[in-house]
Scaffold this active site. Structure first.
Site, short mmCIF file in Angstrom:
data_model
loop_
_atom_site.label_atom_id
_atom_site.label_comp_id
_atom_site.label_asym_id
_atom_site.label_seq_id
_atom_site.Cartn_x
_atom_site.Cartn_y
_atom_site.Cartn_z
N GLU A 128 0.83 -1.21 0.00
CA GLU A 128 0.00 0.00 0.00
C GLU A 128 0.86 1.26 0.00
OE1 GLU A 128 -3.37 2.33 2.69
OE2 GLU A 128 -2.14 0.76 3.59
N GLU B 133 -11.93 3.05 6.04
CA GLU B 133 -10.82 3.41 6.93
C GLU B 133 -10.80 4.93 7.08
OE1 GLU B 133 -6.42 1.70 7.23
OE2 GLU B 133 -6.53 3.31 5.75
#
Length: 298
Positions: free
Chosen positions: A150, A249
């Site tokens: 990521e 998130e």
């Protein structure tokens, strides 16, 4: 088109509960059928298993350990000299993933060493990362698990994080060349570092293995005020045929999660993003396996 499905990131949501197993129950109580989390390793694994089994909630993603946070670590995958610790952390993550039947692991890259210049250490760190990702790919393939990398933005969130753009991540994945190591697209980070989301989503879609969302710049609810139009972005994902989970998130606006009801009311029930599995409950970011198509709610 396959309907989009959402999971609660219980490292960011339901934080009125200190224990992650209780956060699983809280997520399930408002209709989430899946959760993701950063680091679960201070939690009792047997209690996490009990919560998962009792709620039938799927655990879709966990991270490798950060290392020594107090010493400034945030992952070890690309950090020279820490290869053994990375492998030990992967073993711990794999233990939790297997016990929770979690099929995705975020392999955290880590930070540029303090006082080092990015340009001076980037080549060495990339070489270490590629080596560690190849090792992880072989280990995870035996368990049917996908590893993810990521990019984390270096303009707001973490100026020293090594992996900071989808372009850098894609180049590294090209060098690894393992189908079970894929790209984790956090739209919050991608917008801050590069923008150009439509082109980047189309360009990198074949290697995207997981998606996360939040508004920019505050990292709050995706439908809060900010730069991004999630109606358009989610529509794009749906048209591309994305079938994985989308991780919620974000930092809830207003007061903390004193109760699920407070949060649902605080996030405004008429946001129209999707319906949860639980009948008659509608809130930002639940599963929409039943009820109307997500994009019909706008």
């Amino acid at each position: 088109m396959t309907a989009l499905k959402f999971c609660a990131n219980i490292s960011w949501l339901f934080t009125e509960h200190t224990d992650f197993s209780k956060r699983i129950y809280a997520a399930a109580s408002v209709g989430f059928q899946a959760v993701e989390a950063g680091w679960l390793y201070d939690s009792d694994l047997s209690e996490l298993q009990k919560a998962k089994e009792a709620t039938r909630v799927e655990v879709v993603l966990i991270n490798t350990p950060p290392g020594d946070i107090k010493a400034g670590d945030l992952g070890l995958g690309a950090v020279p000299g820490r290869e053994l610790e990375f492998r030990e952390g992967l073993d711990l993550t794999l233990k939790y993933a297997k016990a929770l039947n979690c099929k995705r692991i975020h392999l955290m890259a880590g930070r540029i060493p303090v006082d080092a210049h990015r340009a001076a250490v980037s080549r060495e760190m990339e070489d270490v990362f590629v080596q560690n990702l190849n090792y992880a790919a072989d280990v995870l393939a035996k368990e049917g698990i996908t590893g993810l990398i990521e990019p984390i933005n270096t303009r707001i969130t973490d100026p020293r994080y090594f992996l900071d753009s989808p372009h850098q991540a894609a180049a590294i994945l090209g060098k690894v060349g393992k189908p079970n190591i894929q790209l984790q697209m956090d739209i919050f980070h991608w917008q801050i570092m590069d923008g150009n989301l439509t082109k980047n989503m189309h360009k990198y879609f074949p290697i995207i293995g997981h998606v996360q969302i939040a508004q920019v710049p505050g990292r709050n609810e995706p439908d809060s005020n900010g730069e991004l139009c999630y109606r358009y972005l989610l529509n794009t994902l749906e048209k591309l045929g994305y079938q994985g989970y989308i991780g919620c998130e974000y930092k809830p606006l207003g007061k903390s999660f004193l109760s699920v009801v407070d949060v649902i009311q605080g996030c405004q029930l008429d946001n129209r993003f999707c319906y949860l599995q639980t009948p008659q409950k509608r809130v930002w970011g639940g599963s929409n396996n039943t009820g109307p198509n997500i994009l019909e709610l706008f």
